[in-house]
Design a protein around this motif. Structure first.
Motif, PDB file in Angstrom:
ATOM      1  N   GLY A 107       9.382  15.579 -54.882  1.00 58.06           N
ATOM      2  CA  GLY A 107      10.695  15.615 -55.506  1.00 58.06           C
ATOM      3  C   GLY A 107      11.824  15.643 -54.501  1.00 58.06           C
ATOM      4  N   VAL A 108      13.019  15.279 -54.957  1.00 60.85           N
ATOM      5  CA  VAL A 108      14.186  15.195 -54.067  1.00 60.85           C
ATOM      6  C   VAL A 108      14.519  16.543 -53.459  1.00 60.85           C
ATOM      7  N   ALA A 109      14.497  17.595 -54.270  1.00 63.54           N
ATOM      8  CA  ALA A 109      14.922  18.907 -53.777  1.00 63.54           C
ATOM      9  C   ALA A 109      13.978  19.458 -52.723  1.00 63.54           C
ATOM     10  N   ALA A 110      12.688  19.121 -52.836  1.00 66.32           N
ATOM     11  CA  ALA A 110      11.700  19.690 -51.904  1.00 66.32           C
ATOM     12  C   ALA A 110      11.489  18.840 -50.666  1.00 66.32           C
ATOM     13  N   ALA A 111      11.994  17.604 -50.662  1.00 65.28           N
ATOM     14  CA  ALA A 111      11.793  16.723 -49.510  1.00 65.28           C
ATOM     15  C   ALA A 111      12.562  17.249 -48.312  1.00 65.28           C
ATOM     16  N   ALA A 112      12.015  17.026 -47.134  1.00 65.91           N
ATOM     17  CA  ALA A 112      12.666  17.483 -45.905  1.00 65.91           C
ATOM     18  C   ALA A 112      13.968  16.724 -45.697  1.00 65.91           C
ATOM     19  N   PRO A 113      15.072  17.412 -45.308  1.00 65.23           N
ATOM     20  CA  PRO A 113      16.344  16.716 -45.081  1.00 65.23           C
ATOM     21  C   PRO A 113      16.244  15.754 -43.911  1.00 65.23           C
ATOM     22  N   ASN A 114      17.001  14.663 -43.997  1.00 63.23           N
ATOM     23  CA  ASN A 114      16.996  13.642 -42.937  1.00 63.23           C
ATOM     24  C   ASN A 114      18.438  13.284 -42.608  1.00 63.23           C
ATOM     25  N   PRO A 115      19.099  14.050 -41.711  1.00 62.76           N
ATOM     26  CA  PRO A 115      20.523  13.814 -41.427  1.00 62.76           C
ATOM     27  C   PRO A 115      20.811  12.412 -40.914  1.00 62.76           C
TER      28      PRO A 115
END
Length: 348
Positions: A300-308
């Motif tokens: 899911g979007v909320a659990a995916a690791a952020p990618n700045p």
């Protein structure tokens, strides 16, 4: 604790701490990276509120969001246009976190990142895309007017574009393999894959008998074969259920880029580690065009690791707007669902 403070002070990422108990929540400490980005010295900022970095072009709505989060002592992540001491601007991506002690709220900690280069890249891409589109349209019009064999000419152009794109993609992949692992290598790999998707679209146009349209179902089948060729079928797979829809040739490149970006991002971010999963592509004709759904059963979007450093979502939304369509993102529980509506009668 001293070791932790020293690590923060030496960090290449800008960091700042404000005193939540002092009037106007002033800056109490900032590391050298923050001072370097803003151009101020510690004496010039300590005791002042962070709004000193705002200016005429700073978004007031985002400022109000920050103010509300601070008043409620809630964490918040935003991007804000800030001003350095010399008056130049930079895009500041910040995560502000409230920190409590035994007596309650004590201070706010903000980790920041200069995202100016990302915004410049997006602006440059939009300008380049518009200029390339203008040049391609002008050149195509000149050629079709000058030659009577319009169909043969367009097929030859698509054939050469496909070949050129394949060469460019191969060169970028070669460079990626010789680049150390990291952000630069990932960027080269991603761009090579996007160019490969465009090459597939031009290959479809070259093989179609009608040079003005192409079959979306046939394209999805070819795209599926290319994508699944590099996957372990026991762990991850891309599936497609796409109707045979005749689409204008002018939409081939943006559709190919959109489908590739959404599918590749799902495979890259929805299934971290050894997680198994499936990505599905469904397209149906509607009264005004077509409806497409890309769904995965990942984290899911909320659990995916952020990618700045990533810009895949912005690229997809830009392409959808270019085709006069609409897009909606939603958590599917599990996974992510992206619904897209695109009119097939494109303006001239």
């Amino acid at each position: 604790m001293a070791t932790l403070v020293d690590a923060f002070a030496r960090s290449p990422s800008p960091m700042v701490i404000t005193d939540a108990r002092a009037p106007d929540n002033p800056i109490a400490w900032a590391n050298d990276a923050f001072l370097q980005v803003t151009g101020y010295t510690a004496d010039e900022i300590v005791g002042r509120n962070c709004r000193m970095l705002q200016g005429p072009a700073t978004d007031r709505f985002t400022v109000e969001r920050i103010r509300s989060a601070v008043q409620a002592a809630e964490p918040i992540s935003v991007e804000l246009l800030n001003y350095r001491k010399d008056g130049t601007t930079f895009w500041n991506a910040m995560t502000i976190t409230p920190v409590n002690d035994a007596e309650g709220l004590a201070f706010f900690y903000a980790a920041q990142a200069d995202m100016t280069y990302v915004h410049q890249m997006e602006v440059s891409m939009r300008g380049t895309n518009d200029e390339l589109e203008r040049l391609v349209n002008a050149r195509t019009q000149d050629l079709t007017t000058a030659l009577e064999q319009k169909t043969a000419l367009l097929h030859e152009v698509d054939h050469r574009v496909k070949n050129n794109l394949q060469v460019i993609s191969s060169l970028m992949l070669l460079k990626a393999r010789r680049t150390p692992e990291g952000e630069a290598r990932d960027a080269l790999q991603g761009m090579a894959e996007r160019i490969g998707a465009l090459s597939t679209a031009h290959r479809m146009l070259y093989s179609e008998g009608d040079c003005t349209h192409f079959n979306l179902g046939d394209f999805a089948a070819e795209f599926l074969a290319d994508m699944n060729a590099g996957l372990d079928p026991e762990r991850r797979r891309v599936e497609a259920d796409v109707e045979s829809i005749a689409v204008a040739a002018a939409m081939a490149a943006p559709l190919a880029l959109m489908i590739h970006e959404l599918t590749a991002n799902a495979l890259r971010h929805a299934f971290p580690g050894e997680r198994e999963g499936r990505v599905s592509i469904v397209a149906r004709r509607t009264e005004r065009g077509m409806h497409m759904t890309i769904r995965d059963d990942g984290v899911g979007v909320a659990a995916a690791a952020p990618n700045p450093a990533g810009f895949g979502r912005n690229l997809v939304e830009m392409v959808v707007r270019q085709m006069r369509g609409t897009i909606a993102w939603a958590d599917a529980g599990p996974g992510t669902t992206v619904d897209i509506d695109i009119p097939l009668q494109q303006p001239a």
